[in-house]
Motif scaffolding. Structure first.
Motif, PDB file in Angstrom:
ATOM      1  N   TYR A 201      12.077  34.851  40.485  1.00 59.27           N
ATOM      2  CA  TYR A 201      11.244  36.006  40.172  1.00 59.27           C
ATOM      3  C   TYR A 201      11.655  37.253  40.962  1.00 59.27           C
ATOM      4  CZ  TYR A 201       7.842  33.319  37.462  1.00 59.27           C
ATOM      5  OH  TYR A 201       7.212  32.568  36.501  1.00 59.27           O
TER       6      TYR A 201
ATOM      7  N   PRO B 255      12.901  35.817  27.556  1.00 60.19           N
ATOM      8  CA  PRO B 255      12.945  34.616  28.396  1.00 60.19           C
ATOM      9  C   PRO B 255      11.631  33.880  28.230  1.00 60.19           C
ATOM     10  CG  PRO B 255      12.403  36.509  29.743  1.00 60.19           C
ATOM     11  CD  PRO B 255      12.602  37.029  28.334  1.00 60.19           C
TER      12      PRO B 255
ATOM     13  N   LYS C 157      13.637  32.491  36.239  1.00 59.52           N
ATOM     14  CA  LYS C 157      13.757  33.545  35.241  1.00 59.52           C
ATOM     15  C   LYS C 157      15.057  34.337  35.366  1.00 59.52           C
ATOM     16  CE  LYS C 157      11.701  37.675  33.386  1.00 59.52           C
ATOM     17  NZ  LYS C 157      10.864  38.848  33.582  1.00 59.52           N
TER      18      LYS C 157
ATOM     19  N   SER D 261      13.763  28.517  28.795  1.00 60.39           N
ATOM     20  CA  SER D 261      13.958  28.270  30.219  1.00 60.39           C
ATOM     21  C   SER D 261      13.340  26.928  30.610  1.00 60.39           C
ATOM     22  CB  SER D 261      13.321  29.441  30.991  1.00 60.39           C
ATOM     23  OG  SER D 261      13.602  29.393  32.348  1.00 60.39           O
TER      24      SER D 261
ATOM     25  N   ASP E 231       9.118  40.021  28.034  1.00 66.93           N
ATOM     26  CA  ASP E 231       8.499  38.752  28.410  1.00 66.93           C
ATOM     27  C   ASP E 231       7.875  38.094  27.185  1.00 66.93           C
ATOM     28  OD1 ASP E 231       9.240  38.892  31.027  1.00 66.93           O
ATOM     29  OD2 ASP E 231       7.249  39.398  31.803  1.00 66.93           O
TER      30      ASP E 231
ATOM     31  N   GLN F 105      -0.889  33.988  36.092  1.00 67.71           N
ATOM     32  CA  GLN F 105      -0.589  32.757  36.823  1.00 67.71           C
ATOM     33  C   GLN F 105      -1.654  32.537  37.898  1.00 67.71           C
ATOM     34  OE1 GLN F 105       3.347  31.534  37.778  1.00 67.71           O
ATOM     35  NE2 GLN F 105       4.226  33.489  37.159  1.00 67.71           N
TER      36      GLN F 105
ATOM     37  N   GLU G  63      13.715  41.152  39.029  1.00 68.93           N
ATOM     38  CA  GLU G  63      13.373  42.552  38.699  1.00 68.93           C
ATOM     39  C   GLU G  63      13.579  43.469  39.910  1.00 68.93           C
ATOM     40  OE1 GLU G  63      11.447  40.044  37.321  1.00 68.93           O
ATOM     41  OE2 GLU G  63      12.207  40.440  35.292  1.00 68.93           O
TER      42      GLU G  63
ATOM     43  N   GLU H  91       6.009  28.916  26.510  1.00 62.57           N
ATOM     44  CA  GLU H  91       5.268  30.035  25.917  1.00 62.57           C
ATOM     45  C   GLU H  91       4.989  29.792  24.439  1.00 62.57           C
ATOM     46  OE1 GLU H  91       4.109  31.894  28.055  1.00 62.57           O
ATOM     47  OE2 GLU H  91       5.555  32.421  29.604  1.00 62.57           O
TER      48      GLU H  91
END
Ligand SMILES: O=c1ccn([C@@H]2O[C@H](COP(=O)(O)OP(=O)(O)O[C@H]3O[C@H](CO)[C@@H](O)[C@H](O)[C@H]3O)[C@@H](O)[C@H]2O)c(=O)[nH]1
Ligand SMILES: O=C(O)[C@H](O)COP(=O)(O)O
Length: 329
Positions: free
Chosen positions: A217, A38, A105, A72, A125, A249, A220, A42
């Motif tokens: 987020y 994802p 995400k 994304s 990631d 972040q 997970e 990036e």
């Protein structure tokens, strides 16, 4: 209670070095393996990760059958860089459009599961700065060697690099300050997971398609809690991948991430009937920002939505995989 956790920790924790690439390949048999990255903005890291996987685990060793970057809603060159490095790039909002557009995400992962075809799916990631292919082989090892394992979570040491110096174990601030306390309070059976928020994990499609995905987020934590309920602790495993270095972040963004995680925990507690309230939590968070000599409130939506188990989506259940146009819509 923690006796069971200790026993699980000993029995179900391995190290990436236990799973040599050639041995993992030998155990692959008829399995088909998809790797999903994802990625939101990036461009600096995604190409290196894709290139390593393509060279080492597709061209040199034929371990990976499918390598997908789920873009994304990036505003940078993520999609082009990933495609140039050899990934199949799919835009999050191009998949299952009839089910509405949701951000975050978790939605990206749900869409990625919908478009891929492997019976084993590995998530990595795309912001890792020290990626090695042992991340992939380590996560696959337990799944390929033991049919009773349904899901494998990565764990590692997490340095916090603040630009001038690194604290070797200072990373994972949301993990330590939010997720771990919540897990211990409400799902202590999961307390042995060293990195419950790790974005590196692998699972069997047959299990992943039967659980819902939280869109932001919270994904997970939602997966861990839901998998515990569905397959039980002994079908979950973790593998030590060494050290993980990623892009940190800003603290304000981590506050919003914490909001997602708390609301995800709240949703599971409510669903489990452990929380009854006529007054659900506020889904927005106000953060006070400095503005010149004054201050102003910055309000963000941290509410999370649910994507239902994919197996309940007719287009998916019919067996027609949903690979859309590669270009952004
Ligand atoms: O809307 C989004 C936001 C992020 N990402 C990607 O998801 C990965 C992880 O996101 P990141 O913002 O780097 O998260 P972290 O700060 O690293 O947060 C940790 O904690 C999160 C909450 O559990 C997990 O989702 C992460 O995997 C885990 O690394 C990266 O590849 C992002 O590009 C998306 O695809 N869509
Ligand atoms: O997993 C976490 O806790 C968040 O990603 C924050 O990680 P960091 O403290 O290493 O930036």
């Amino acid at each position: 209670m923690f006796t069971e956790v200790g026993r699980w920790l000993d029995a179900r924790t391995s190290r990436a070095g236990d799973w040599l690439p050639e041995a993992v390949l030998a155990a692959k048999g008829d399995h088909r393996v998809s790797v999903v990255l994802p990625a939101r903005d990036e461009e600096r890291t995604v190409g290196e990760i894709v290139g390593r996987i393509r060279r080492d685990l597709r061209e040199r060793l034929p371990l990976i059958d499918e390598l997908v970057v789920i873009d994304s809603c990036s505003t940078d060159a993520t999609a082009r860089v990933a495609a140039d490095a050899g990934a199949q790039v799919v835009h999050q909002n191009a998949v299952l459009r009839g089910y509405g557009l949701l951000p975050g995400k978790g939605d990206a992962l749900w869409k990625a599961l919908a478009v891929t075809t492997g019976d084993l799916v590995v998530f990595i990631d795309a912001d890792l700065r020290n990626f090695g292919t042992h991340f992939v082989t380590g996560l696959l090892g337990p799944l390929l060697s033991d049919p009773s394992v349904a899901y494998v979570k990565g764990c590692y040491d997490r340095p916090l690099a603040d630009g001038t110096a690194a604290q070797p174990h200072g990373g994972g601030r949301v993990t330590e300050l939010v997720a771990r306390p919540l897990i211990n309070l409400h799902w202590p059976a999961l307390a042995g997971f060293i990195q419950p928020l790790a974005g590196e994990y692998a699972g069997r499609r047959a299990v992943l398609e039967e659980i819902s995905f939280v869109t932001g987020y919270g994904v997970e934590l939602g997966l861990l809690v839901d998998l515990l309920g569905r397959v039980g602790l002994d079908s979950l495993a973790q593998v030590d991948l060494g050290v993980r270095v990623h892009s940190h972040q800003p603290i304000e963004a981590l506050g919003r991430m914490a909001g997602h995680i708390m609301l995800t925990a709240w949703s599971r507690l409510e669903r489990e009937g452990r929380l009854v309230t006529a007054d659900p939590p506020n889904g927005r968070i106000a953060q006070v920002r400095r503005l010149g000599n004054g201050r102003r409130l910055h309000v963000s939506d941290v509410g999370v939505h649910e994507r239902p188990p994919l197996i309940t989506i007719p287009e998916y259940a019919s067996g027609a995989r949903l690979m859309p146009e590669r270009r952004q819509p």
